[in-house]
Design a protein around this motif. Structure first.
Motif, short mmCIF file in Angstrom:
data_model
loop_
_atom_site.label_atom_id
_atom_site.label_comp_id
_atom_site.label_asym_id
_atom_site.label_seq_id
_atom_site.Cartn_x
_atom_site.Cartn_y
_atom_site.Cartn_z
N CYS A 199 -31.05 7.33 -14.80
CA CYS A 199 -30.20 8.08 -13.86
C CYS A 199 -28.99 8.74 -14.52
CB CYS A 199 -29.74 7.16 -12.72
SG CYS A 199 -28.52 5.92 -13.21
N SER A 235 -26.26 7.58 -15.73
CA SER A 235 -24.94 6.99 -15.48
C SER A 235 -24.42 6.32 -16.75
CB SER A 235 -25.01 5.97 -14.35
OG SER A 235 -25.47 6.56 -13.15
N CYS A 247 -28.36 1.98 -11.30
CA CYS A 247 -29.77 1.73 -11.01
C CYS A 247 -30.28 0.42 -11.59
CB CYS A 247 -30.64 2.89 -11.50
SG CYS A 247 -30.87 2.95 -13.29
N ASN A 286 -38.43 0.13 -12.10
CA ASN A 286 -37.89 1.36 -12.70
C ASN A 286 -38.94 2.17 -13.44
OD1 ASN A 286 -38.05 -0.03 -15.17
ND2 ASN A 286 -35.91 0.30 -15.72
N ASP A 336 -40.10 10.20 -10.38
CA ASP A 336 -39.09 11.25 -10.62
C ASP A 336 -39.65 12.39 -11.45
OD1 ASP A 336 -37.32 9.75 -9.18
OD2 ASP A 336 -36.02 9.22 -10.87
#
Length: 394
Positions: free
Chosen positions: A8, A10, A38, A218, A225
């Protein structure tokens, strides 16, 4: 270098880090972090992409003493299962397959033998590209997963034990999706080490080459994604060196998996618990053989690479013993610096009775030990650090 979350993007929180004496590189802080958004776990701090590519080009080899470049029995078994798993999930084997991270070419040779007409590999390791051509007549694009280019489209793309190595795995998955703009359905098969409970994870699970860590959740989100939908999943906990998960996904929408739920607290706990277990394990292995090491005339470490880095990082070896040298059978490693040593060819060392060799490898320890009978015959002690005969390596 600090890395963002691979899933993600981050900022990540470092859970533990230590200094690693890396082959061909200066000593470096290597750490493992969790994403507070996440929950994904990654290696951070890490070396740069260019430094990692240097490592793969110069250090990554797929030959082992005693095996004459043949695949392990476990590798043969795993390919049997992968081919059947994909055939069962799809109903047939596609006509074309691209493997990213094609290693020595064995995997693609098996898919070709099973009926896939067009196979092509992508592989950054020079030695591996040469092996693939010589052993199996497999053509490879000699480049990284991040940088390779091809104008072909493929019905099946294979990434086995690759995503955990990539600095931008999501970009590579999206690149794969662009290579499957087909009028018919396309498929991708991904297999990675599975970050499970600490008791299920082998020594060295959080390693230098593995910079991303996947749970079932994940990994499914990573594929979703990138434009894929899961068709089938398989998990194994006891058959390989570490737990693994394999996922077959399609370019067509499916509705089989639940929505992703971040598990920040649980994954942070796995890292913390594993770290305590890991340090105790490595130090315990060293303590068991320390009297023999300290009685030796000279001590040489066998194996320029990551397990040597780990024993230095996770134990008191350098404080307890004087290490006289480092040796390895791979000519690619000769002359490379690791810590205070330059790796030497075994036959360049003036071996003497009373010398001692400490094998640092985990997965290949028994194989290396058996191949060093010639040293034992001349009075050199060969010590195994882990003393595990069946590591069930893939």
């Amino acid at each position: 270098m600090k890395r963002l979350c691979f899933l993600c993007q981050s900022e990540t929180e470092v859970i533990f880090s230590t200094t690693w004496v890396l082959p061909g590189l200066a000593p470096r802080e290597i750490g493992f972090s969790v994403c507070p958004e996440c929950g994904s776990v990654c290696q951070s701090p890490s070396v740069s992409f260019d430094e990692m590519m240097t490592f793969y080009s110069s250090m990554a080899v797929y030959t082992n003493p005693g095996r004459q470049e043949k695949p392990t029995d476990a590798k043969v078994r795993d390919l049997d299962e992968q081919i059947q798993f994909i055939r069962r999930g799809i109903g047939y084997l596609p006509n074309s397959a691209l493997q990213i991270g094609s290693s020595d070419g064995y995997t693609l040779s098996r898919f070709r033998d099973a009926g896939v007409k067009r196979v092509l590999g992508v592989e950054p390791g020079t030695a591996s590209v040469e092996l693939a051509k010589r052993l199996y007549q497999i053509d490879c694009i000699h480049d990284s997963a991040e940088q390779f280019e091809t104008n072909e489209q493929f019905e099946l793309i294979i990434l086995t034990h690759v995503l955990e190595h990539l600095y931008q795995p999501q970009m590579t998955l999206k690149k794969c999706r662009q290579l499957q703009q087909l009028p018919t359905e396309g498929f991708i098969y991904v297999e990675v080490p599975l970050m499970a409970k600490p008791a299920s994870l082998c020594p060295g699970f959080f390693s230098f080459e593995h910079i991303n860590y996947y749970t079932r959740d994940n990994l499914v989100r990573s594929l979703t994604d990138a434009g894929y939908s899961v068709v089938s999943l398989v998990e194994h906990y006891n058959s390989n060196l570490s737990p693994i998960i394999g996922v077959l996904a399609s370019t067509r929408p499916q509705s089989h998996c639940d929505e992703f739920v971040a598990n920040v607290v649980g994954n942070r706990a796995i890292l913390q618990d594993y770290r305590a277990k890991e340090v105790a394990y490595w130090q315990g292995c060293l303590d068991a053989i320390l009297p023999q090491l300290q009685q030796s005339k000279r001590i040489f470490l066998w194996g320029a690479g990551i397990h040597t880095s780990q024993i230095v990082a996770n134990t008191t070896l350098l404080a307890d013993c004087k290490i006289n040298g480092l040796t390895d059978t791979s000519s690619l490693k000769w002359g490379l610096r690791q810590g205070d040593w330059h790796c030497q060819a075994p036959d360049s060392i003036d071996w003497q009775p009373g010398d001692c060799v400490l094998i640092s490898s985990y997965a290949s320890e028994k194989e290396i030990f058996d191949a060093l009978l010639w040293l034992r015959d001349i009075g050199v002690t060969t010590l195994r650090l882990h003393n595990v005969d069946d590591t069930r390596s893939h």
